[in-house]
Design an enzyme around this catalytic site. Structure first.
Site, PDB file in Angstrom:
ATOM      1  N   TYR A   1      63.715  37.370  60.490  1.00 48.71           N
ATOM      2  CA  TYR A   1      63.140  37.493  59.149  1.00 48.71           C
ATOM      3  C   TYR A   1      64.162  37.012  58.118  1.00 48.71           C
ATOM      4  O   TYR A   1      65.175  37.670  57.863  1.00 48.71           O
ATOM      5  CB  TYR A   1      62.761  38.945  58.840  1.00 48.71           C
TER       6      TYR A   1
ATOM      7  N   TRP B   1      51.440  45.685  63.633  1.00 49.23           N
ATOM      8  CA  TRP B   1      51.729  44.928  62.419  1.00 49.23           C
ATOM      9  C   TRP B   1      50.425  44.392  61.822  1.00 49.23           C
ATOM     10  O   TRP B   1      49.433  44.246  62.511  1.00 49.23           O
ATOM     11  CB  TRP B   1      52.736  43.812  62.673  1.00 49.23           C
ATOM     12  N   SER B   2      50.479  44.155  60.533  1.00 48.65           N
ATOM     13  CA  SER B   2      49.326  43.679  59.758  1.00 48.65           C
ATOM     14  C   SER B   2      48.100  44.581  59.895  1.00 48.65           C
ATOM     15  O   SER B   2      46.988  44.109  60.093  1.00 48.65           O
ATOM     16  CB  SER B   2      48.965  42.244  60.155  1.00 48.65           C
ATOM     17  N   PRO B   3      48.272  45.904  59.775  1.00 46.92           N
ATOM     18  CA  PRO B   3      47.118  46.809  59.881  1.00 46.92           C
ATOM     19  C   PRO B   3      46.127  46.655  58.727  1.00 46.92           C
ATOM     20  O   PRO B   3      44.994  47.129  58.820  1.00 46.92           O
ATOM     21  CB  PRO B   3      47.768  48.195  59.874  1.00 46.92           C
TER      22      PRO B   3
ATOM     23  N   GLY C   1      53.915  46.473  54.784  1.00 43.72           N
ATOM     24  CA  GLY C   1      54.870  45.767  53.936  1.00 43.72           C
ATOM     25  C   GLY C   1      54.583  46.131  52.497  1.00 43.72           C
ATOM     26  O   GLY C   1      53.426  46.237  52.101  1.00 43.72           O
TER      27      GLY C   1
END
Length: 316
Positions: free
Chosen positions: A54, A200-202, A279
């Site tokens: 990242y 991730w990305s829920p 995020g």
């Protein structure tokens, strides 16, 4: 905040966790990153996820700076290895794992991570070499537990069957109301073998917050307007997706929660999921996200939502 056990490990992680993909060290300024990290601790979020790739070390460096004054046992720290760090540094060979764990620890300013994850599967390295190297990382005290992200079911099963090595305790797949692929094989295999999901990305890159309206420009300051953070969201910005997401809002209203909280609670309805990674660029976002932990929502409303968006993923 509620907490769940991470697979067969001794780690208890918050149901909502703080991620750093596309944000800290990349698309979010340091003062805003600090505000979010501070807010996460105030909200009871104890699980922080990052990766060496990242920002090619930038996210780890920012987190290392922001976590430096906190007691090491007050948070669960996870990072990953595999991504391209230079023209010659990538993958899951023994050389790379040994090199990258040391570099990650230096950037994070800690002597160990709680969870070290294979960011993807390395088809150029024998699995035996990867698992032996990860096992040595744990034996050296540089990581307490190991996990993987986006491995195929056959790859997961091969690692599970391997004798004499550390066993995975976590899987990190993409998973949301709009992306349910892990349900078919990854979650059942994991649940049978002491492996939890940390997804991730829920919120499908924020689309499941409902803030993006069909036919309208994205609100200023959102991920979709960011050059650094906007790439991954584009596949979800199709008109038919945005229209269906707006139709989810009345269902969430019946549950008495925001669409963001409803969408996160839907993810957490699955017992094999230990945590949903979010995020955030502002503390207010984290506060709303954290409000999804522990919600008791009528399963009939979840079923109504599932029926409404059925088929959208197939054309992604």
């Amino acid at each position: 905040m509620k907490y769940r056990k991470l697979g067969a490990s001794d780690l208890e992680v918050s149901e909502i966790s703080l991620g750093s993909w596309l944000t800290y060290g990349v698309g979010v300024e340091l003062d805003k990153a600090k505000a979010c990290v501070d807010a996460s601790f105030d909200l009871g979020i104890n699980f922080i996820d990052t990766a060496n790739v990242y920002g090619r070390g930038a996210a780890e460096s920012v987190l290392g700076e922001l976590l430096a004054g906190r007691k090491r046992d007050s948070y669960v720290l996870a990072t990953k290895v595999f991504g391209q760090m230079s023209d010659t540094d990538q993958g899951l060979s023994r050389v790379q794992i040994e090199k990258q764990i040391d570099a990650s620890l230096q950037r994070l300013k800690v002597d160990h991570v709680d969870l070290y994850q294979c960011h993807r599967y390395d088809t150029n390295t024998p699995l035996e070499e990867t698992m032996a190297a990860l096992t040595d990382v744990v034996k050296a005290g540089k990581a307490r537990w190991i996990g993987f992200s986006e491995w195929a079911p056959t790859q997961i099963e091969a690692a599970i069957a391997m004798p004499g090595v550390e066993h995975f305790v976590s899987s990190q797949p993409q998973y949301s109301l709009l992306y349910r692929r892990p349900e078919a094989k990854v979650i059942p295999i994991s649940a049978a073998n002491g492996i939890s999901q940390i997804v991730w990305s829920p919120l499908a890159q924020g689309v499941l917050s409902g803030k993006y309206l069909p036919g309208a420009p994205p609100p200023a300051g959102t991920r979709a307007t960011s050059d650094e953070m906007g790439g991954a969201i584009r596949s979800w910005m199709r008109p038919e997706v945005l229209e269906k997401v707006q139709e989810l809002k009345p269902i969430a209203a019946k549950a008495g929660v925001s669409l963001t909280q409803f969408s996160l609670a839907w993810v957490l309805r699955e017992p094999n999921i230990a945590s949903a990674i979010v995020g955030a660029s502002r503390p207010e976002q984290l506060k709303e996200n954290a409000g999804a932990s522990g919600l008791a929502i009528d399963p009939a409303l979840f079923a109504e939502a599932e029926a409404l968006v059925a088929g959208l993923e197939q054309v992604r």
